[in-house]
Design a protein around this motif. Sequence first.
Motif, mmCIF file in Angstrom:
data_model
loop_
_atom_site.group_PDB
_atom_site.id
_atom_site.type_symbol
_atom_site.label_atom_id
_atom_site.label_comp_id
_atom_site.label_asym_id
_atom_site.label_seq_id
_atom_site.Cartn_x
_atom_site.Cartn_y
_atom_site.Cartn_z
ATOM 1 N N PRO A 1 -57.642 49.870 60.460
ATOM 2 C CA PRO A 1 -56.595 48.508 61.978
ATOM 3 C C PRO A 1 -55.217 47.941 61.261
ATOM 4 N N ARG A 2 -54.286 47.867 61.490
ATOM 5 C CA ARG A 2 -53.621 46.609 61.653
ATOM 6 C C ARG A 2 -53.917 45.448 62.689
ATOM 7 N N ILE A 3 -54.061 45.655 63.957
ATOM 8 C CA ILE A 3 -54.138 45.076 64.923
ATOM 9 C C ILE A 3 -56.024 45.505 65.466
ATOM 10 N N GLN B 1 -72.412 39.371 65.203
ATOM 11 C CA GLN B 1 -71.899 40.106 63.806
ATOM 12 C C GLN B 1 -71.420 41.642 63.688
ATOM 13 N N ALA B 2 -71.863 42.158 64.608
ATOM 14 C CA ALA B 2 -72.151 43.267 64.300
ATOM 15 C C ALA B 2 -70.215 43.561 65.098
ATOM 16 N N LYS B 3 -69.884 43.070 66.288
ATOM 17 C CA LYS B 3 -68.762 43.166 66.818
ATOM 18 C C LYS B 3 -67.391 42.655 65.749
ATOM 19 N N GLY B 4 -67.575 41.318 64.899
ATOM 20 C CA GLY B 4 -66.441 40.361 64.628
ATOM 21 C C GLY B 4 -66.435 41.267 62.995
ATOM 22 N N GLU B 5 -67.330 42.567 62.719
ATOM 23 C CA GLU B 5 -66.632 43.449 61.481
ATOM 24 C C GLU B 5 -65.533 44.117 61.670
ATOM 25 N N LEU B 6 -64.956 43.833 62.788
ATOM 26 C CA LEU B 6 -63.525 44.571 62.886
ATOM 27 C C LEU B 6 -62.372 43.866 62.591
ATOM 28 N N VAL B 7 -62.890 41.777 62.958
ATOM 29 C CA VAL B 7 -61.388 41.389 62.457
ATOM 30 C C VAL B 7 -62.089 41.473 60.509
ATOM 31 N N GLU B 8 -63.070 41.498 60.074
ATOM 32 C CA GLU B 8 -63.149 41.317 58.930
ATOM 33 C C GLU B 8 -62.689 41.999 58.317
ATOM 34 N N SER B 9 -62.011 43.636 58.703
ATOM 35 C CA SER B 9 -62.018 44.956 58.156
ATOM 36 C C SER B 9 -60.028 44.538 58.206
ATOM 37 N N LEU B 10 -59.026 42.847 59.059
ATOM 38 C CA LEU B 10 -58.320 43.598 59.185
ATOM 39 C C LEU B 10 -57.418 42.927 57.900
ATOM 40 N N PRO C 1 -54.849 40.617 55.559
ATOM 41 C CA PRO C 1 -54.173 39.309 56.334
ATOM 42 C C PRO C 1 -52.757 38.857 57.418
ATOM 43 N N ALA C 2 -52.770 37.707 57.050
ATOM 44 C CA ALA C 2 -51.067 38.030 58.023
ATOM 45 C C ALA C 2 -50.054 38.260 57.838
ATOM 46 N N GLU C 3 -50.124 38.152 56.590
ATOM 47 C CA GLU C 3 -49.190 38.630 55.741
ATOM 48 C C GLU C 3 -48.661 39.483 55.749
ATOM 49 N N GLU C 4 -49.468 40.674 55.497
ATOM 50 C CA GLU C 4 -49.465 41.684 55.915
ATOM 51 C C GLU C 4 -49.118 42.644 56.583
ATOM 52 N N GLY C 5 -49.168 41.131 57.835
ATOM 53 C CA GLY C 5 -49.065 42.142 59.445
ATOM 54 C C GLY C 5 -50.643 42.818 60.264
ATOM 55 N N GLY C 6 -51.797 41.864 59.552
ATOM 56 C CA GLY C 6 -53.128 42.185 60.117
ATOM 57 C C GLY C 6 -52.616 40.486 61.235
ATOM 58 N N VAL C 7 -53.976 41.133 62.985
ATOM 59 C CA VAL C 7 -53.084 40.075 63.637
ATOM 60 C C VAL C 7 -55.000 40.720 64.768
ATOM 61 N N ALA C 8 -55.190 39.636 64.659
ATOM 62 C CA ALA C 8 -56.774 39.563 65.706
ATOM 63 C C ALA C 8 -56.730 38.501 67.129
ATOM 64 N N MET D 1 -65.348 34.022 66.330
ATOM 65 C CA MET D 1 -64.530 34.893 65.098
ATOM 66 C C MET D 1 -63.456 34.814 64.396
ATOM 67 N N ALA D 2 -62.509 33.670 64.756
ATOM 68 C CA ALA D 2 -61.224 32.857 64.250
ATOM 69 C C ALA D 2 -62.047 32.805 62.881
ATOM 70 N N CYS D 3 -62.981 32.294 62.576
ATOM 71 C CA CYS D 3 -63.097 31.598 61.113
ATOM 72 C C CYS D 3 -63.589 32.881 60.070
ATOM 73 N N ARG D 4 -63.485 34.159 60.497
ATOM 74 C CA ARG D 4 -64.364 35.709 59.296
ATOM 75 C C ARG D 4 -62.764 36.640 59.375
ATOM 76 N N THR D 5 -61.627 35.754 59.414
ATOM 77 C CA THR D 5 -59.741 37.077 59.573
ATOM 78 C C THR D 5 -59.470 36.168 58.719
ATOM 79 N N LYS D 6 -58.302 36.717 57.970
ATOM 80 C CA LYS D 6 -57.298 36.177 57.263
ATOM 81 C C LYS D 6 -55.980 36.314 58.092
#
Length: 471
Positions: A178-180, A202-211, A213-220, A232-237
């Motif tokens: 996903p991108r979002i 821990q399991a649900k947060g795997e979604l944001v870990e897969s995104l 980074p922001a500079e490539e369009g990733g949005v959590a 979970m904000a700290c688990r994603t770029k």
Amino acid sequence: MIALSLAEIAEVVGGQTHDIPDPSVLVTGEVVRDSREAGPGSLFVAFVGERVDGHDFAAQVVEAGAVAVLASRPVGVPAIVVEDVQAALGALARHVVARLGATLVALTGSAGKTSTKDLVAQVLGNKAPTVFTPGSLNNEIGLPLTALTATEDTRFLVLEMGARGIGHIRYLTGLTPPRIGLVLNVGSAHIGEFGGREQIAQAKGELVESLPPAEEGGVAILNADDPYVRAMACRTKAKVILFGESGEADVSAENVRLTDSGQPSFRLHTPSGASDVTMRLYGEHHVSNALAAAAVAHELGMSADEIARALSEAGSLSRWRMEVTERPDGVTVVNDAYNANPESMKAALRALAAMGKGRRTWAVLGKMAELGDEALAEHDAVGRLAVRLNVSKLVAVGGREAAWLQLGAYNEGSWGEESVHVSDAQAAVDLLRSELRPGDVVLVKASRSVGLESVAQALLETGAEGEVAAR
């Protein structure tokens, strides 16, 4: 699916072609796992189940027009043979998604996934062609099959992702990156399997870990009101967008109220403006779902007015989820029997209380499954809430868990005929048929395994002397 040749599919899935005279033949139809859905140009995926082996239907699907079978052994008709059919299906989905160039939105959560997914899909569908998960086909088979329904003109792909353990969502995001990513909440659903909310988070947060980074369009997109999700904000770029009632939320609602019929109305606030929403769905819990959908839509370029209009027009796309039907005699049946967990059960009771102002209300409730050591306390709490909300009568259906529901109601002060424990669905139907009066509102809800939708269906058949008006 976008048209692919059998030769290309074989290469993508690492399979061997068998009994295929012309590998350049294209798959132009759907990829299906049910032989009854096979048609001209389709690809049939042969799974070996507990009771049925899909390979036994190979000749039948080819006769119906299927181009070939994706199988784990030769079947005497055109086939692509692989070691692992499920892995091959996932590889094919990953290949198609990569070729599409569509924006992929994935969402997860303990409660409200399907309702929110339906809202996101309907809102985005006002902007561009959108493909989304039907019902709750959110596992390692349903998700790739959904992705493979996308075509060249698909611009948004909205996928619901479920999990019953650590690593499940990580696997799904590997199939359809996903991108979002949207995380709704961390609740009690499947807590017996996970072992605790920390493990669920821990399991649900795997979604944001897969995104990306922001500079490539990733949005959590995260629920600001759920501390497990907010963390979970700290688990994603990826870029982080918050929705909810918190003052820090980027997308929020004010002046929330319920109409006389129990439908939420509020003023939607987004970073680019505000607009009024009155939903067709029932229950205040849909406000949070709507804010989540609004956050996705805003990030994809829709204005506050466009989002509000789409949310106000959106309906329920999945059966047995707050499905409200009024009988000719004025009895309203709320069929929410698809599934249940503590959060969704409490939300449904609150919706019943709102819909039933000035009317008699009935809560026909059954077991909430997979709660482990929390089962007694959670069923007790639901029974108590029914009393606090002044539900006219609680009908607890089933065995031990139903007894716990009634015990909670009794301990909260339901000592007379305000609650009753019946053995099964038929006993509930018999009771309701004898005691319902015109104008009553009946909620039916339990985990899917209980099958309480039969109660709702029986009540509608009982009142079907005239035309039933479904809202």
